[in-house]
Design a protein around this motif. Structure first.
Motif, PDB file in Angstrom:
ATOM      1  N   UNK A 338     -12.432 -10.334  -3.853  1.00 57.80           N
ATOM      2  CA  UNK A 338     -12.591 -11.084  -2.605  1.00 57.80           C
ATOM      3  C   UNK A 338     -12.541 -10.174  -1.381  1.00 57.80           C
ATOM      4  N   UNK A 339     -11.706  -9.127  -1.454  1.00 57.66           N
ATOM      5  CA  UNK A 339     -11.568  -8.227  -0.297  1.00 57.66           C
ATOM      6  C   UNK A 339     -10.951  -6.905  -0.713  1.00 57.66           C
ATOM      7  N   UNK A 340     -11.353  -5.846  -0.017  1.00 60.41           N
ATOM      8  CA  UNK A 340     -10.726  -4.530  -0.153  1.00 60.41           C
ATOM      9  C   UNK A 340     -10.339  -4.095   1.254  1.00 60.41           C
ATOM     10  N   UNK A 341      -9.056  -3.944   1.476  1.00 62.99           N
ATOM     11  CA  UNK A 341      -8.551  -3.660   2.828  1.00 62.99           C
ATOM     12  C   UNK A 341      -7.859  -2.307   2.856  1.00 62.99           C
ATOM     13  N   UNK A 342      -8.231  -1.473   3.792  1.00 58.78           N
ATOM     14  CA  UNK A 342      -7.646  -0.138   3.921  1.00 58.78           C
ATOM     15  C   UNK A 342      -6.352  -0.195   4.710  1.00 58.78           C
ATOM     16  N   UNK A 343      -5.365   0.542   4.246  1.00 62.39           N
ATOM     17  CA  UNK A 343      -4.137   0.674   5.032  1.00 62.39           C
ATOM     18  C   UNK A 343      -4.408   1.599   6.208  1.00 62.39           C
ATOM     19  N   UNK A 344      -3.534   1.578   7.184  1.00 61.50           N
ATOM     20  CA  UNK A 344      -3.771   2.324   8.419  1.00 61.50           C
ATOM     21  C   UNK A 344      -3.829   3.827   8.191  1.00 61.50           C
ATOM     22  N   UNK A 345      -2.949   4.353   7.316  1.00 58.30           N
ATOM     23  CA  UNK A 345      -2.871   5.805   7.110  1.00 58.30           C
ATOM     24  C   UNK A 345      -3.669   6.279   5.906  1.00 58.30           C
ATOM     25  N   UNK A 346      -4.199   5.336   5.110  1.00 55.26           N
ATOM     26  CA  UNK A 346      -4.915   5.687   3.880  1.00 55.26           C
ATOM     27  C   UNK A 346      -4.063   6.558   2.964  1.00 55.26           C
ATOM     28  N   UNK A 363       3.282  -3.172   1.267  1.00 53.53           N
ATOM     29  CA  UNK A 363       2.989  -1.964   0.502  1.00 53.53           C
ATOM     30  C   UNK A 363       3.847  -0.804   0.990  1.00 53.53           C
ATOM     31  N   UNK A 364       4.135   0.119   0.082  1.00 52.96           N
ATOM     32  CA  UNK A 364       4.896   1.323   0.411  1.00 52.96           C
ATOM     33  C   UNK A 364       4.024   2.532   0.146  1.00 52.96           C
ATOM     34  N   UNK A 365       3.655   3.248   1.215  1.00 48.50           N
ATOM     35  CA  UNK A 365       2.819   4.442   1.093  1.00 48.50           C
ATOM     36  C   UNK A 365       3.652   5.657   0.747  1.00 48.50           C
ATOM     37  N   UNK A 366       3.212   6.418  -0.234  1.00 47.90           N
ATOM     38  CA  UNK A 366       4.015   7.530  -0.743  1.00 47.90           C
ATOM     39  C   UNK A 366       3.941   8.771   0.145  1.00 47.90           C
ATOM     40  N   UNK A 367       2.741   9.266   0.406  1.00 49.61           N
ATOM     41  CA  UNK A 367       2.608  10.541   1.123  1.00 49.61           C
ATOM     42  C   UNK A 367       2.994  10.444   2.599  1.00 49.61           C
ATOM     43  N   UNK A 373       1.997  -4.103   6.160  1.00 40.98           N
ATOM     44  CA  UNK A 373       2.150  -5.553   6.052  1.00 40.98           C
ATOM     45  C   UNK A 373       0.764  -6.176   6.209  1.00 40.98           C
ATOM     46  N   UNK A 374       0.327  -6.903   5.176  1.00 41.57           N
ATOM     47  CA  UNK A 374      -0.993  -7.505   5.162  1.00 41.57           C
ATOM     48  C   UNK A 374      -0.871  -9.029   5.144  1.00 41.57           C
ATOM     49  N   UNK A 375      -1.606  -9.683   6.009  1.00 35.24           N
ATOM     50  CA  UNK A 375      -1.674 -11.134   6.002  1.00 35.24           C
ATOM     51  C   UNK A 375      -2.801 -11.540   5.069  1.00 35.24           C
ATOM     52  N   UNK A 376      -2.450 -12.218   3.988  1.00 33.00           N
ATOM     53  CA  UNK A 376      -3.439 -12.601   2.991  1.00 33.00           C
ATOM     54  C   UNK A 376      -4.071 -13.932   3.393  1.00 33.00           C
ATOM     55  N   UNK A 390       2.063  -1.898  10.737  1.00 28.32           N
ATOM     56  CA  UNK A 390       2.296  -0.642  10.025  1.00 28.32           C
ATOM     57  C   UNK A 390       3.567  -0.021  10.576  1.00 28.32           C
ATOM     58  N   UNK A 391       4.538   0.236   9.694  1.00 26.32           N
ATOM     59  CA  UNK A 391       5.808   0.828  10.104  1.00 26.32           C
ATOM     60  C   UNK A 391       5.943   2.217   9.490  1.00 26.32           C
ATOM     61  N   UNK A 392       6.585   3.105  10.223  1.00 23.90           N
ATOM     62  CA  UNK A 392       6.774   4.477   9.750  1.00 23.90           C
ATOM     63  C   UNK A 392       8.120   4.607   9.056  1.00 23.90           C
ATOM     64  N   UNK A 393       8.097   4.713   7.723  1.00 21.03           N
ATOM     65  CA  UNK A 393       9.324   4.871   6.954  1.00 21.03           C
ATOM     66  C   UNK A 393       9.496   6.295   6.472  1.00 21.03           C
ATOM     67  N   UNK A 394      10.357   6.469   5.487  1.00 26.90           N
ATOM     68  CA  UNK A 394      10.560   7.792   4.900  1.00 26.90           C
ATOM     69  C   UNK A 394       9.329   8.214   4.112  1.00 26.90           C
ATOM     70  N   UNK A 395       9.120   9.506   4.007  1.00 29.29           N
ATOM     71  CA  UNK A 395       8.076   9.994   3.127  1.00 29.29           C
ATOM     72  C   UNK A 395       8.488   9.744   1.679  1.00 29.29           C
ATOM     73  N   UNK A 396       7.499   9.593   0.822  1.00 32.26           N
ATOM     74  CA  UNK A 396       7.696   9.416  -0.623  1.00 32.26           C
ATOM     75  C   UNK A 396       8.464   8.133  -0.959  1.00 32.26           C
ATOM     76  N   UNK A 397       8.024   7.043  -0.357  1.00 34.79           N
ATOM     77  CA  UNK A 397       8.558   5.734  -0.715  1.00 34.79           C
ATOM     78  C   UNK A 397       7.958   5.313  -2.056  1.00 34.79           C
ATOM     79  N   UNK A 398       8.752   4.613  -2.871  1.00 36.27           N
ATOM     80  CA  UNK A 398       8.312   4.271  -4.219  1.00 36.27           C
ATOM     81  C   UNK A 398       8.274   2.766  -4.503  1.00 36.27           C
ATOM     82  N   UNK A 399       9.163   2.000  -3.900  1.00 39.92           N
ATOM     83  CA  UNK A 399       9.268   0.571  -4.206  1.00 39.92           C
ATOM     84  C   UNK A 399       9.516  -0.227  -2.929  1.00 39.92           C
TER      85      UNK A 399
END
Length: 516
Positions: A338-346, A363-367, A373-376, A390-399
């Motif tokens: 139905x849709x493919x949505x890119x995160x802000x930082x890819x 979603x939690x971006x690793x690098x 946060x996506x509104x479905x 889009x929030x800036x968290x720690x690098x290498x988030x996993x869950x």
């Protein structure tokens, strides 16, 4: 964050030579509350250094602390330079709510003595389960049936290589040998009759010749699916009526050419959904041993899968930083994209979580450490899915998991910490040092405000988050004071702007006086 938004201000105003020991330099720290109350603290440089070392165990990207010197500082210019550096350091720390709420800062600023109302109620560890065969990869707790399914894997590279060689099928062997050295393991733990709510015992374990990566438990059908590093799917039936003391093998399917990263069992159609690093999203009918669908939503390896069972939707994440939304339309046809949505930082997405209450995907971006946060889009309107924050968290988030009632998300990090974020303030509230190694899985219980965490260190921990971090009345009062302060500042800015315009207008009038 602006310094004016925090409840306390601090500055290193001056330095003094200790009267007791003239070789000791004391930096005078003035701490101020919004209501005007103040207190001073005498701190040696070594105390700032201890604070910094303690904070570094939990936090990243801290402000710079003035460096140590080989010899004691004696010249005024050098001491003053250090004072300025310490002043900047403490002010920057206070701009971060997660650091401010830490135990280290509480002790350093003596908050319990001078500002008890600012002390947060910290999370408490309720219980811990240890004794797993390997480091934990995934788990699922079925509270209604008092059972825990745990996937553990050998985390040592050399040990895994040795096991692979030992378990390898030789060309002259007709069948693969039994697993001699376990690399992955599925464990079933059942709650004991002990009064301790977190006391479980192992009922059985099943070993695998490759790493066990992910699992999915369907309580309706008692089907348990395990995704393996070698691309296989292992399906078991674990009947609850037998008190989970045994399992029955149902299927062992080579579904992918790479590591399985996410699985889901569709009990309505009896289909297994799986995604893999081989870029493929597959839907299998294990009863008929056929593939219903094989999809490749992107050119990137797939990293995670989340399901919305009620609205028949599947969410898939990938290494390119995309989220793919699929609709399950029928039993005979595969899911439709139905849709493919890119995160802000890819950034490669490692963790993915869907909230059916708010209809949001997290979603939690690793690098790059991006919390997306996506509104479905509502059912039938998935094509309108979009990233709203889009929030800036720690690098290498996993869950990542989300609490709708609290408006908070919990993020598990590679350094063993869990960061609790406020959705309202878009800022971290608290950091829990949950494990000494990578966080591998989080499970959240909304009704109990309880978080369960696992790490590669072979432990499962239960955490009680406070229902309120601080007294609500005090927080509301502070918010009102802050709003009033900002209102006064805006009025002041408006008055100054008006005066400037009037002054500029007068100047223009004076410039033209000779024409009158």
């Amino acid at each position: 964050m602006d310094q004016s938004t925090v409840a306390l201000k601090a500055e290193v105003k001056e330095y003094q030579i200790s009267k007791i020991d003239t070789s000791v330099i004391l930096f005078i720290l003035l701490v101020s509350k919004r209501d005007g109350q103040q207190w001073t603290l005498e701190k040696r440089y070594s105390e700032f250094d201890d604070l910094n070392n303690n904070l570094k165990k939990v936090f990243t990207t801290l402000p710079p602390l003035p460096g140590k010197t080989l010899f004691k500082l004696k010249e005024h210019v050098d001491i003053e330079k250090r004072r300025v550096g310490l002043d900047y350091y403490i002010k920057e720390l206070l701009k971060r709510p997660d650091v401010f709420n830490s135990e280290s800062m509480k002790q350093f600023l003596q908050l319990e003595k001078h500002a008890q109302e600012q002390v947060v109620n910290p999370p408490k560890m309720l219980g811990e389960i240890t004794g797993f065969i390997h480091g934990l990869r995934d788990f699922y707790i079925e509270r209604s049936q008092n059972v825990i399914f745990v996937l553990s894997s050998d985390m040592n590279v050399a040990s895994r290589f040795d096991a692979y060689l030992t378990n390898m099928k030789m060309p002259w062997e007709k069948e693969a040998p039994p697993t001699l050295l376990a690399v992955g393991c599925l464990e079933c733990w059942v709650k004991t009759n002990d009064e301790n709510e977190f006391k479980y015992e192992r009922m059985w374990n099943k070993t695998y010749p490759s790493q066990a990566i992910c699992l999915y438990w369907d309580a309706v059908t008692s089907n348990l699916i395990v995704g393996l590093d070698e691309g296989k799917l292992n399906l078991l039936k674990v009947p609850s009526e037998s008190q989970f003391i045994r399992y029955d093998e149902q299927a062992d399917i080579k579904a992918h050419q790479g590591r399985v990263m996410g699985v889901f069992y569709d009990s309505i159609n009896s289909h297994i959904h799986s995604v893999s690093e081989d870029k493929k999203y597959k839907v299998l009918d294990f009863q008929r041993q056929i593939t219903i669908a094989e999809l490749q939503p992107s050119q990137h390896g797939l990293t995670g899968l989340a399901a919305d069972k009620e609205n028949r939707r599947i969410f898939v994440s990938d290494r390119g930083g995309y989220v793919h939304v699929f609709e399950i339309t029928s039993a005979t046809m595969g899911p439709s994209l139905a849709a493919s949505v890119a995160s802000q930082t890819l950034s490669p997405i490692r963790g993915i979580f869907f909230d059916p209450v708010k209809n949001y995907l997290f979603t939690a971006g690793f690098d790059q450490g991006e919390i997306g946060i996506f509104e479905v889009g509502k059912s039938g309107r998935e094509k309108f899915t979009k990233q709203t924050a889009s929030l800036k968290g720690k690098l290498q988030m996993r869950e990542i998991v989300w609490s709708p009632s609290r408006g908070e998300c919990m993020v598990g990090n590679k350094d063993g910490t869990v960061t609790v974020w406020s959705g309202k303030k878009a800022a971290p509230i608290f950091v829990i040092k949950a494990h000494n190694t990578d966080i591998t899985k989080l499970q959240w219980y909304e009704d109990k405000h309880m978080l369960v965490t696992s790490g590669k260190e072979k432990s499962l921990k239960f955490w009680q988050l406070p229902k309120e971090w601080r007294d609500k009345k005090i927080e509301q009062q502070e918010e009102q004071e802050y709003e009033q302060m900002k209102k006064q500042e805006n009025i002041k800015i408006s008055i100054e702007s008006t005066k400037k315009k009037e002054f500029d207008s007068d100047e223009d009038d004076l410039k033209g006086w000779h024409k009158m």
